[in-house]
Write an enzyme that holds these catalytic residues in place. Structure first.
Site, PDB file in Angstrom:
ATOM      1  N   ARG A  36       0.838  -1.198   0.000  1.00  0.00           N
ATOM      2  CA  ARG A  36       0.000   0.000   0.000  1.00  0.00           C
ATOM      3  C   ARG A  36       0.868   1.241   0.000  1.00  0.00           C
ATOM      4  O   ARG A  36       2.008   1.234   0.440  1.00  0.00           O
ATOM      5  CB  ARG A  36      -0.907   0.023   1.235  1.00  0.00           C
ATOM      6  CG  ARG A  36      -1.816  -1.178   1.388  1.00  0.00           C
ATOM      7  CD  ARG A  36      -2.650  -1.430   0.207  1.00  0.00           C
ATOM      8  NE  ARG A  36      -4.045  -1.146   0.453  1.00  0.00           N
ATOM      9  CZ  ARG A  36      -4.939  -1.172  -0.510  1.00  0.00           C
ATOM     10  NH1 ARG A  36      -4.576  -1.419  -1.729  1.00  0.00           N
ATOM     11  NH2 ARG A  36      -6.187  -0.930  -0.241  1.00  0.00           N
ATOM     12  N   CYS A  37       0.261   2.335  -0.458  1.00  0.00           N
ATOM     13  CA  CYS A  37       0.898   3.646  -0.462  1.00  0.00           C
ATOM     14  C   CYS A  37       1.399   3.956   0.949  1.00  0.00           C
ATOM     15  O   CYS A  37       0.697   3.666   1.909  1.00  0.00           O
ATOM     16  CB  CYS A  37      -0.129   4.674  -0.905  1.00  0.00           C
ATOM     17  SG  CYS A  37       0.475   6.356  -0.921  1.00  0.00           S
ATOM     18  N   PRO A  38       2.587   4.459   1.101  1.00  0.00           N
ATOM     19  CA  PRO A  38       3.549   4.950   0.108  1.00  0.00           C
ATOM     20  C   PRO A  38       4.650   3.947  -0.243  1.00  0.00           C
ATOM     21  O   PRO A  38       5.646   4.326  -0.845  1.00  0.00           O
ATOM     22  CB  PRO A  38       4.146   6.156   0.812  1.00  0.00           C
ATOM     23  CG  PRO A  38       4.245   5.711   2.239  1.00  0.00           C
ATOM     24  CD  PRO A  38       2.991   4.859   2.465  1.00  0.00           C
ATOM     25  N   ASP A  84      -1.481  -1.085  -6.088  1.00  0.00           N
ATOM     26  CA  ASP A  84      -2.161   0.068  -5.478  1.00  0.00           C
ATOM     27  C   ASP A  84      -2.509   1.073  -6.573  1.00  0.00           C
ATOM     28  O   ASP A  84      -1.620   1.630  -7.226  1.00  0.00           O
ATOM     29  CB  ASP A  84      -1.241   0.697  -4.437  1.00  0.00           C
ATOM     30  CG  ASP A  84      -1.889   1.850  -3.684  1.00  0.00           C
ATOM     31  OD1 ASP A  84      -3.049   2.206  -4.003  1.00  0.00           O
ATOM     32  OD2 ASP A  84      -1.238   2.387  -2.781  1.00  0.00           O
TER      33      ASP A  84
END
Length: 92
Positions: free
Chosen positions: A30-32, A57
């Site tokens: 997932r981000c980041p 993502d």
């Protein structure tokens, strides 16, 4: 830049081929994290070398566009296939 845009590589007559110096698998992160992994990998590349990042993502599309704009690295290609987003950056 829209997804699926592609520039030609060095010495290329439009086929879009660019030799990949390093590949980063950021799927299921997932981000980041996809962008952080890309930044780490770019540190090890020489100017002009290409990095391919694969991520799942959807936010990575926007993240890589913004990162390229701010960092000066060239976002050569973005595409999506079966939920996997592929980003190719060329180190400045």
């Amino acid at each position: 830049m829209s997804i699926d845009s592609l520039d030609s590589g060095p010495g290329d007559s439009g086929s879009g081929e660019w030799p990949i110096a390093r590949d980063v698998d950021a799927r299921d992160l997932r981000c980041p994290l996809p962008l952080l992994r890309a930044k780490q990998a770019l540190r090890d590349l020489a100017s002009g070398e290409a990095l391919r990042v694969r991520a799942t993502d959807v936010g990575s599309v926007r993240d890589f566009q913004s990162f390229a704009e701010l960092s000066g690295h060239r976002l050569l290609h973005q595409s999506e296939e079966a939920g996997v987003y592929t980003h190719i950056l060329v180190k400045s």
